[in-house]
Design an enzyme around this catalytic site. Structure first.
Site, PDB file in Angstrom:
ATOM      1  N   ARG A 128       0.829  -1.190   0.000  1.00 58.72           N
ATOM      2  CA  ARG A 128       0.000   0.000   0.000  1.00 58.72           C
ATOM      3  C   ARG A 128       0.868   1.245   0.000  1.00 58.72           C
ATOM      4  O   ARG A 128       2.028   1.212   0.406  1.00 58.72           O
ATOM      5  CB  ARG A 128      -0.953   0.019   1.197  1.00 58.72           C
ATOM      6  CG  ARG A 128      -0.250   0.085   2.556  1.00 58.72           C
ATOM      7  CD  ARG A 128      -0.148   1.492   3.096  1.00 58.72           C
ATOM      8  NE  ARG A 128       0.682   1.522   4.293  1.00 58.72           N
ATOM      9  CZ  ARG A 128       1.966   1.817   4.277  1.00 58.72           C
ATOM     10  NH1 ARG A 128       2.573   2.071   3.135  1.00 58.72           N
ATOM     11  NH2 ARG A 128       2.670   1.849   5.397  1.00 58.72           N
ATOM     12  N   GLU A 183       0.250  10.265   8.155  1.00 55.41           N
ATOM     13  CA  GLU A 183       1.389   9.456   8.590  1.00 55.41           C
ATOM     14  C   GLU A 183       1.555   9.471  10.103  1.00 55.41           C
ATOM     15  O   GLU A 183       1.479  10.520  10.743  1.00 55.41           O
ATOM     16  CB  GLU A 183       2.671   9.985   7.936  1.00 55.41           C
ATOM     17  CG  GLU A 183       3.618   8.891   7.519  1.00 55.41           C
ATOM     18  CD  GLU A 183       2.977   7.944   6.508  1.00 55.41           C
ATOM     19  OE1 GLU A 183       2.612   6.816   6.916  1.00 55.41           O
ATOM     20  OE2 GLU A 183       2.827   8.313   5.348  1.00 55.41           O
ATOM     21  N   HIS A 184       1.797   8.293  10.665  1.00 54.68           N
ATOM     22  CA  HIS A 184       2.046   8.112  12.100  1.00 54.68           C
ATOM     23  C   HIS A 184       0.868   8.585  12.952  1.00 54.68           C
ATOM     24  O   HIS A 184       1.067   9.112  14.048  1.00 54.68           O
ATOM     25  CB  HIS A 184       3.316   8.853  12.525  1.00 54.68           C
ATOM     26  CG  HIS A 184       4.575   8.168  12.103  1.00 54.68           C
ATOM     27  ND1 HIS A 184       5.078   7.060  12.756  1.00 54.68           N
ATOM     28  CD2 HIS A 184       5.429   8.426  11.085  1.00 54.68           C
ATOM     29  CE1 HIS A 184       6.201   6.682  12.156  1.00 54.68           C
ATOM     30  NE2 HIS A 184       6.429   7.481  11.141  1.00 54.68           N
ATOM     31  N   ASP A 202      -2.315   6.550  12.780  1.00 58.92           N
ATOM     32  CA  ASP A 202      -3.253   5.441  12.976  1.00 58.92           C
ATOM     33  C   ASP A 202      -3.144   4.879  14.387  1.00 58.92           C
ATOM     34  O   ASP A 202      -4.149   4.569  15.032  1.00 58.92           O
ATOM     35  CB  ASP A 202      -3.066   4.347  11.915  1.00 58.92           C
ATOM     36  CG  ASP A 202      -1.671   3.751  11.887  1.00 58.92           C
ATOM     37  OD1 ASP A 202      -0.719   4.419  12.353  1.00 58.92           O
ATOM     38  OD2 ASP A 202      -1.520   2.613  11.389  1.00 58.92           O
ATOM     39  N   GLY A 230       8.682   1.316   2.821  1.00 57.11           N
ATOM     40  CA  GLY A 230       7.517   2.074   3.275  1.00 57.11           C
ATOM     41  C   GLY A 230       6.250   1.729   2.537  1.00 57.11           C
ATOM     42  O   GLY A 230       5.238   2.423   2.653  1.00 57.11           O
ATOM     43  N   SER A 281       4.842  -1.317   2.871  1.00 59.64           N
ATOM     44  CA  SER A 281       4.170  -2.318   3.696  1.00 59.64           C
ATOM     45  C   SER A 281       4.407  -3.755   3.261  1.00 59.64           C
ATOM     46  O   SER A 281       3.502  -4.583   3.276  1.00 59.64           O
ATOM     47  CB  SER A 281       2.662  -2.037   3.743  1.00 59.64           C
ATOM     48  OG  SER A 281       2.038  -2.770   4.766  1.00 59.64           O
ATOM     49  N   SER A 282       5.647  -4.085   2.913  1.00 57.91           N
ATOM     50  CA  SER A 282       5.950  -5.463   2.536  1.00 57.91           C
ATOM     51  C   SER A 282       5.777  -6.416   3.723  1.00 57.91           C
ATOM     52  O   SER A 282       5.252  -7.524   3.569  1.00 57.91           O
ATOM     53  CB  SER A 282       7.377  -5.565   1.986  1.00 57.91           C
ATOM     54  OG  SER A 282       8.321  -5.114   2.943  1.00 57.91           O
ATOM     55  N   ASP A 335      -2.037  -0.659   7.695  1.00 55.88           N
ATOM     56  CA  ASP A 335      -1.524  -1.526   6.643  1.00 55.88           C
ATOM     57  C   ASP A 335      -2.392  -2.754   6.449  1.00 55.88           C
ATOM     58  O   ASP A 335      -2.723  -3.152   5.324  1.00 55.88           O
ATOM     59  CB  ASP A 335      -0.092  -1.947   6.966  1.00 55.88           C
ATOM     60  CG  ASP A 335       0.844  -0.768   7.105  1.00 55.88           C
ATOM     61  OD1 ASP A 335       0.468   0.336   6.687  1.00 55.88           O
ATOM     62  OD2 ASP A 335       1.954  -0.956   7.643  1.00 55.88           O
ATOM     63  N   LYS A 392      11.854  -1.060  10.494  1.00 54.65           N
ATOM     64  CA  LYS A 392      11.302  -0.498  11.729  1.00 54.65           C
ATOM     65  C   LYS A 392      11.248  -1.507  12.867  1.00 54.65           C
ATOM     66  O   LYS A 392      11.297  -1.125  14.031  1.00 54.65           O
ATOM     67  CB  LYS A 392       9.915   0.105  11.480  1.00 54.65           C
ATOM     68  CG  LYS A 392       8.820  -0.871  11.090  1.00 54.65           C
ATOM     69  CD  LYS A 392       7.536  -0.119  10.801  1.00 54.65           C
ATOM     70  CE  LYS A 392       6.399  -1.061  10.446  1.00 54.65           C
ATOM     71  NZ  LYS A 392       5.169  -0.342  10.080  1.00 54.65           N
TER      72      LYS A 392
END
EC number: 2.7.1.157
Length: 550
Positions: A135, A141-142, A144, A235, A237-238, A282, A326
């Protein structure tokens, strides 16, 4: 035999035949070969003599439950709400997934290739395949994990897993990428190593989440071959896509039923097994995404609302080629804890029951004020200078031991500085930008693209200055994208590396891509191989799917 070259009359005959064959199913909106609805009706080679019996490949996009077969010649699979797909015996050519109106961006030859690799690896053929998309977060950003809505869309890059349940209790994982070594373990003794987040641990998160949700102690084993096209640590979302894939794989093997919302919530919680304190964006978009529309994802309760993006613009993803893992660092979790501490200090300042508050959104909800008012309260209650752990304890009237054991996460207990003012300012302003973005999309003013771009650029400035989750390469890439025609550009994903997303007028796209390619990639010798993973335009894609091999 009908083929993709069939004239309009022939196509209509196929459509009517398929519809006639499935009149027994009230859920059918319409039925065609690998179709969901008339607007997406895919054309495949179809031979009437091959319609009887089981098919080669089936696809269930609208439910995550065991497929059911009817008595018609074209069994409908995955009945859930009103979307139905058809299982067809016989010739499924590559055009099935390539036509202009094909339902899936996934190429059929990729499935065939994965099937052959699986057969070579395990000596058998897969029973089914599961796909979960990556996605791009357009804005939000940051926030959720602070309880606020975000605005992502699925991309065509994905995780694809071929699966064969086996009679033993051994889980065998393999990857088409030789950089990721094979792994095997007992399916009933899942151990996830937070200190060394190797690729297979993300699969184990999804499996363990389903296992614990149903309280199961005796899982069957399975052979799995993973194929991913999402650039790692970009970034996009793998890791979450792999968690979602694994959750759906496990659910399918068990034959259990869950709604998409339930599965998204389980996968969001289970990814925390690896130590990442994420918020659920995600996983939600992985399951709730629909082709052609971005989604406003709201939490508590989880809800997805369509957001129609401007047709005169495209969104371009550019990879900074800086990787940030992360789960292997504390950057991400420190931000989560800073937001938690900011929420508690704000709550105490306003005489709320601060010890029950975990998220910044809860403070706003309890006070019943606007986001703009929360920004003013933040100015009044918090100071811009960093807080030490001792100062936090004085403000909350607790001991250092209580702070470390009752509030902070294990990998943030030794942090010496907390920037609470800056983090709260970013969260409340970013949450307001998300709502403004959605409003502009709904109202569609003449200068819509410009206004959306301004919000995206403001978002990046806030991420860079107030949340400090950017890096020099991301800042440079944002500047280059804006210089060459982007109306707005920002980092996307956790940050500290990974990708930017830019909104670009459609008529400027070719020149934009060429200029950014030269200015950022070629001049700095950054790898563009494969180029599709480094710089590409994208549009909203569909969510997770199950392919059944019969």
């Amino acid at each position: 035999m009908f083929s993709p070259g069939t004239n309009a009359l022939g196509v209509e005959r196929i459509r009517q035949e398929a519809k006639r064959q499935c009149t027994a199913f009230s859920s059918c909106e319409t039925v065609g070969a690998l179709a969901t609805k008339p607007s997406n009706w895919g054309i495949i080679k179809w031979c009437r003599s091959q319609l009887k019996g089981h098919g080669n490949l089936a696809l269930t996009s609208s439910s995550f439950q065991p497929p059911r077969q009817g008595n018609s010649l074209l069994p409908c699979l995955g009945l859930w709400n009103h979307l139905v797909l058809v299982k067809v015996r016989g010739s499924l050519g590559p055009e099935t997934f390539r036509g202009e109106k094909a339902d899936m961006p996934v190429l059929y030859d990729r499935l065939l290739k994965l099937k052959e690799m699986f057969k070579s690896k395990f000596g058998s053929i897969p029973r089914f395949y599961v796909r979960a998309p990556g996605r791009v977060n357009i804005i939000g950003e940051h926030i959720d994990y602070c309880g606020y809505s975000v605005l992502p869309m699925a991309v065509e890059q994905d995780m694809l897993i071929a699966v064969e349940p086996v009679k033993t209790h051994i889980l065998q994982l393999a990857n088409t990428n030789p950089l990721y070594p094979d792994f095997s373990t007992s399916a009933n003794n899942i151990q996830i190593d937070k200190t060394n987040p190797l690729w297979h641990n993300y699969f184990l998160c999804g499996l363990k989440g389903i296992q614990e949700h149903f309280g199961l102690n005796n899982l069957t084993g399975m052979n799995c071959l993973v194929d991913g096209t999402i650039p790692p640590s970009s970034g996009l979302s793998s890791s979450s896509a792999l968690v979602c894939c694994a959750g759906l794989v496990t659910l399918t093997v068990l034959g259990m039923n869950l709604s998409k919302v339930e599965l998204a919530e389980i996968c969001a919680k289970s990814e925390r097994y690896i130590g990442t304190e994420g918020g659920g964006m995600d996983q939600s978009i992985a399951f709730l995404a629909e082709e052609g529309t971005a989604k406003l994802i709201e939490f508590s309760p989880l809800k997805a609302t369509d957001v129609k993006l401007p047709s005169e613009a495209v969104f371009v993803i550019a990879n900074s080629c800086v990787e940030m893992k992360k789960a292997a660092t504390s950057h991400f979790n420190i931000r989560v804890m800073e937001c938690r501490l900011a929420a508690k200090l704000l709550a105490k300042h306003k005489h709320l029951q601060w010890d029950k508050v975990l998220r910044l959104e809860e403070v706003q909800a309890n006070l019943g004020v606007s986001l703009e008012e929360m920004l003013l309260i933040t100015e009044d209650a918090l100071h811009p200078e960093p807080y030490s752990p001792e100062e936090v304890c004085r403000c909350l009237e607790i001991s250092l031991q209580e702070l470390r054991t009752q509030i902070l996460s294990p990998n943030t207990q030794d942090v010496l500085v907390f920037k609470l003012y800056q983090r709260a300012k970013h969260v409340y302003s970013e949450a307001a930008r998300v709502l403004q973005f959605k409003k502009i999309c709904e109202e569609a003013p003449d200068n819509m693209v410009q206004l959306l771009g301004e919000l995206m650029t403001q978002s990046h400035v806030s991420c860079r200055d107030m949340y400090e989750c950017s890096c020099p390469e991301l800042d440079q890439l944002v500047d280059i994208c804006r210089k060459f025609g982007a109306q707005g550009s920002r980092l996307t994903g956790a940050g500290w590396g990974g990708c930017t997303v830019s909104i670009v007028p459609a008529d400027k796209l070719p020149g934009f891509l060429a200029n950014v390619r030269e200015a950022y990639y070629q001049k700095s010798n950054r790898s563009l191989a494969p180029e599709k993973q480094s710089l590409f335009a994208t549009k909203p894609g569909g969510g997770a799917l199950v392919f059944l091999e019969a």
